[in-house]
Design an enzyme around this catalytic site. Sequence first.
Site, short mmCIF file in Angstrom:
data_model
loop_
_atom_site.label_atom_id
_atom_site.label_comp_id
_atom_site.label_asym_id
_atom_site.label_seq_id
_atom_site.Cartn_x
_atom_site.Cartn_y
_atom_site.Cartn_z
CG HIS A 252 37.92 -7.90 43.65
ND1 HIS A 252 37.48 -7.40 45.10
CD2 HIS A 252 39.06 -8.46 43.58
CE1 HIS A 252 38.57 -7.77 45.77
NE2 HIS A 252 39.57 -8.32 44.97
CG HIS B 116 -12.21 15.00 52.56
ND1 HIS B 116 -11.04 14.00 51.95
CD2 HIS B 116 -11.67 16.02 52.14
CE1 HIS B 116 -10.18 14.51 51.28
NE2 HIS B 116 -10.62 15.92 51.50
#
Length: 463
Positions: A289, A366
């Site tokens: 765990h 651009h």
Amino acid sequence: MIKQKTLKDSFSLSGKGLHTGLDLTVTFNPASENYGYKIQRIDLEGKPIIDAIADNVIDTTRGTVLANKNGDRVSTIEHGMAALYALGIDNCHIEVNGPEFPILNGSSEFYVQEIEKVGIEELNAVKDYYIIKSKIEVRDEKTGSSIIVLPDEDFSLNVLVSYDDSLIIPNQYATLEDMNKFKDEIANSRTFVFVREIEPLLSAGLIKGGDLDNAIVIYERKMEQDKFDKLADVMGVPHMDANLLGYINHDPLVWPNECARHKLLDVIGDLALIGKPIRGRIIATRPGHTINNKFARLMRKEIRLHDIQAPTYNCNIPPVMDINRIRELLPHRYPFQLVDKVIEIGANYIVGVKNVTSNEPFFQGHFPEEPVMPGVLQVEAMAQVGGLLVLNSIEEPEKYSTYFMKIDGVKFRQKVVPGDTLIFKVELMTPIRRGIATMKGYVFVGEKISCEAEFMAQIVKNK
């Protein structure tokens, strides 16, 4: 498109707690979409609720213990959570009348049986998988434990249990290649304990409810007969020969590798606390765990860092809409058609692609010395993809067009330059009503978001 799921009805299970020995009842209830898992202590004043997430785990000594900010606790949840996660339940409200879930027979078997009895209900929300795209690993050098997750198309889990000094289970393996097999191959695997651990656990005030009906007991180290007899009295079993090593059970092993299968079950129960189902291959070595929770916490951190995942793009798979179909639906033409193909489409979302080349006309003016795709054109391209989503939902879509009504929350995060492949994901934020669609869109370059926006569009019939 897989939907979220919940229970069709409530069910309850009663029994004693493994560590407290108390008589306990836990009730699993249906919950709404995106609710997740929440546990309510109905025996305490105010009936506090604890979110079942890895961040709320406060102890992993002999099980998974959750607590909220006020210190209200609930433990031994992993077997119930494993059943929910494995059977695809995303949302569940759980009530328990004590500090832990009943241990039952030490497995997930009864939880699975009750879920199948009440049935599973599909909700409207889409199940939100977290897709593993690169290796993630957590290790504990002191114990030799590790959990690794690797990219895979689905979920699978491999577990190695190793006890170097044990003559009974030195090494065991367990594998789950398909979560649909959890019921038959994993759910009935029981928890286990070594005889040498019983006395320290009792001294720590634990396993007051443990017995041979809810655990496998393993006698793998010889001890003096008098000491063994005393432990037999504690366990409520007849005295046995201290020279004979092996399993001490009322019922025989369900599987030769039942211990490894139960460790696999525990891993799934602790993975349920991640908060999202994952797609990946997990390899767990000597899991417990503690390492399970470390891994679950790490996964929650990864999910927060990559909350919005880029769609998977495989250029070898034919598109669901090619350029010819897109031209049938959208009125845009060169140089303003900004979607090359659609690779995925669902009831409320769509995924499109644009390959940005140096020949794009906007690069001429651009920043020609350092070409950058204008942000407004990224938003326009995203909106065109959204328009395809909306038009795909109506009859005779060729007779309609979509028009911008509003744009909100626009963010530009990185430049788009020649050579980039843009992946657009656009989702409906609400159902389409009276010809109005509200959508949220993202533009990805690789795994990174370059642009995002919310926008509203209106469906208008062409003249």
